[in-house]
Design a protein around this motif. Sequence first.
Motif, short mmCIF file in Angstrom:
data_model
loop_
_atom_site.label_atom_id
_atom_site.label_comp_id
_atom_site.label_asym_id
_atom_site.label_seq_id
_atom_site.Cartn_x
_atom_site.Cartn_y
_atom_site.Cartn_z
N ASN A 11 -5.07 1.16 9.60
CA ASN A 11 -3.72 1.55 8.93
C ASN A 11 -2.69 1.11 9.89
N VAL A 12 -2.49 -0.45 9.72
CA VAL A 12 -1.44 -0.81 10.77
C VAL A 12 -0.03 -0.27 10.44
N SER A 13 0.13 0.17 9.24
CA SER A 13 1.65 0.52 8.96
C SER A 13 1.75 2.08 9.30
N LYS A 14 0.61 2.72 9.65
CA LYS A 14 0.55 4.05 10.18
C LYS A 14 1.19 4.96 8.99
N LEU A 15 0.71 4.77 7.97
CA LEU A 15 1.13 5.46 6.60
C LEU A 15 0.35 6.64 6.47
N THR A 16 0.88 7.70 6.12
CA THR A 16 0.36 9.21 6.14
C THR A 16 -0.37 9.67 4.72
N GLY A 17 -1.40 10.44 4.67
CA GLY A 17 -1.81 10.80 3.61
C GLY A 17 -1.82 12.44 3.35
N ASN A 18 -2.66 12.92 2.43
CA ASN A 18 -2.44 14.26 2.51
C ASN A 18 -4.05 14.56 1.83
N GLU A 19 -4.30 15.75 1.19
CA GLU A 19 -5.77 16.17 0.76
C GLU A 19 -6.40 15.42 -0.41
N ASP A 20 -5.49 14.64 -0.92
CA ASP A 20 -5.99 13.67 -1.97
C ASP A 20 -5.86 12.08 -1.66
N VAL B 206 0.76 -1.22 -0.09
CA VAL B 206 0.07 0.02 0.05
C VAL B 206 0.81 1.09 -0.09
N ASP B 207 2.11 1.06 0.43
CA ASP B 207 2.86 2.30 0.65
C ASP B 207 3.45 2.66 -0.90
N VAL B 208 3.50 1.80 -1.54
CA VAL B 208 4.09 1.90 -2.93
C VAL B 208 2.86 2.54 -3.78
N LEU B 209 1.62 1.80 -3.48
CA LEU B 209 0.47 2.31 -4.14
C LEU B 209 0.24 4.08 -4.01
N ILE B 210 0.37 4.44 -2.51
CA ILE B 210 0.29 5.82 -2.19
C ILE B 210 1.33 6.78 -2.91
N ASP B 211 2.66 6.29 -3.06
CA ASP B 211 3.59 6.88 -3.92
C ASP B 211 3.28 6.95 -5.43
N TRP B 212 3.21 6.14 -5.75
CA TRP B 212 2.71 6.13 -7.25
C TRP B 212 1.35 6.89 -7.60
N PHE B 213 0.69 6.87 -6.62
CA PHE B 213 -0.56 7.58 -7.06
C PHE B 213 -0.24 9.25 -6.76
N ASN B 214 0.43 9.58 -5.86
CA ASN B 214 0.81 10.99 -5.63
C ASN B 214 1.56 11.52 -6.76
N LYS B 215 2.59 10.46 -7.49
CA LYS B 215 3.26 11.01 -8.62
C LYS B 215 2.26 11.31 -9.74
N TYR B 216 1.62 10.28 -9.93
CA TYR B 216 0.47 10.71 -11.04
C TYR B 216 -0.54 11.60 -10.70
N ASN B 217 -0.78 11.72 -9.74
CA ASN B 217 -1.90 12.79 -9.27
C ASN B 217 -1.46 14.07 -9.50
N LYS B 218 -0.20 14.39 -9.35
CA LYS B 218 0.30 15.94 -9.32
C LYS B 218 0.33 16.53 -10.57
N ASN B 219 0.48 15.45 -11.76
CA ASN B 219 0.36 16.05 -13.03
C ASN B 219 -0.96 16.08 -13.56
#
Length: 409
Positions: free
Chosen positions: A277-286, A251-264
């Motif tokens: 959220n067992v790995s305590k991953l962080t989000g943002n407005e998107d 899921v950490d990879v998914l979040i990273d790839w999504f953020n890269k894609y979404n910013k464009n």
Amino acid sequence: MKISIVVQRYGESINGGAELHSRFLAERLSKKHDVTILTTQSTSYHSWENDIKETEEIVNGVKVLRYSSIKKNQTQFRKLRRLLLKTRKYQRWLKKIGLFNVLDSKGLFKSTKEDFRNWLKHQGPYCEDLTEYIKENKHKYDVFIFFTYLYYPTNAGLPIVAEKSILIPTAHDEETFYINGYGKLFDEAAFIMYNSMSEKNLVENTYLNSKNSKNEIAGVGIDSFDLKDNSFSVAYDYIIYIGRIDKAKNVDVLIDWFNKYNKNLKQKIKLVLVGNNVSKLTGNEDVIFTGFISEEEKYSWLNGAKALVIPSLHESLSMVTLEAMIQGVPVIANANCEVLNNHIEQSKAGYLYFNYPDFITVMDNLINLSSEERQVMGDNGKNYVNKYYKWDGILQKFEQAFKIIVKDK
């Protein structure tokens, strides 16, 4: 018949794949049989703390007996993991210089049965009272169904009642599956019920003696969900992930790839993550975390999504993929997972990606999907689930397995 189902965690608030599968199966079998669940008092597989105080309860009409487990010793667990996976510091160094395989072939790093017993104990859940109950009450039950190859309750409990056991391994191609010690389990089970052909092939190619056990491929039944309230609405487009929010699920990879894609993107979309959220991953407005939510809320979010995305590298079935398909929601899945690959290839109900460039292409295709194309994809998913994952056929396979076990005892 009197049937006992042994599973490491159980309850309405527990949405892990094997645990949810066990509950769905138990509730349907209980309409015809006397079913008892043997499980722990834990909700967390990270700590195995005894946070459920009840030792006996009824959950959706099914009797549940709970047993305490020893709190997980993280230090011992990590130490034994390195030992059994052969990843201790000096072994990693030997791998770098090319000597490890030569020495390993001579049996220099072979683990012992005691190492494996300690692994099961410190990985958890270690609950001797549960296995003692099986030993003292095995004559009261016609069949024992054990969920998941990985944990102590199955490895310690199944040999006690091997002649009346059904193993549902929920195995996938992960490091722990190859630990020396698990092979004995697949050899002893009277019957193995697989979730998919991919899982059956993995087990039989790894542990050859498993071919001696009678077996069938059943999976789990998936029904469409009718919402009581259809008023759910949000003011943005989104894709959704449902399940354990864990680095082990990629899921950490998914979040990273999504953020890269979404910013464009000129018109941003959002990623909604449903689950603990067992790995305590962080989000943002998107990137939105809902936490654990009800089934009604889950399906409200799912039905409104542009697609479900499953980034996991290891699955034995992926129930949530099938849940999305029966609702007519397209699925974006990691093609490096054979089970997910097969679901998408056979159903034509979604998209596959191997890497980040693929992910970009898939997301572009999804965003530009016409309503007609989306309808075809949704219908494909519904047809696939209705053909292969309906409860009537699955329960019939279990009834046949019960007859075989009772006859062979």
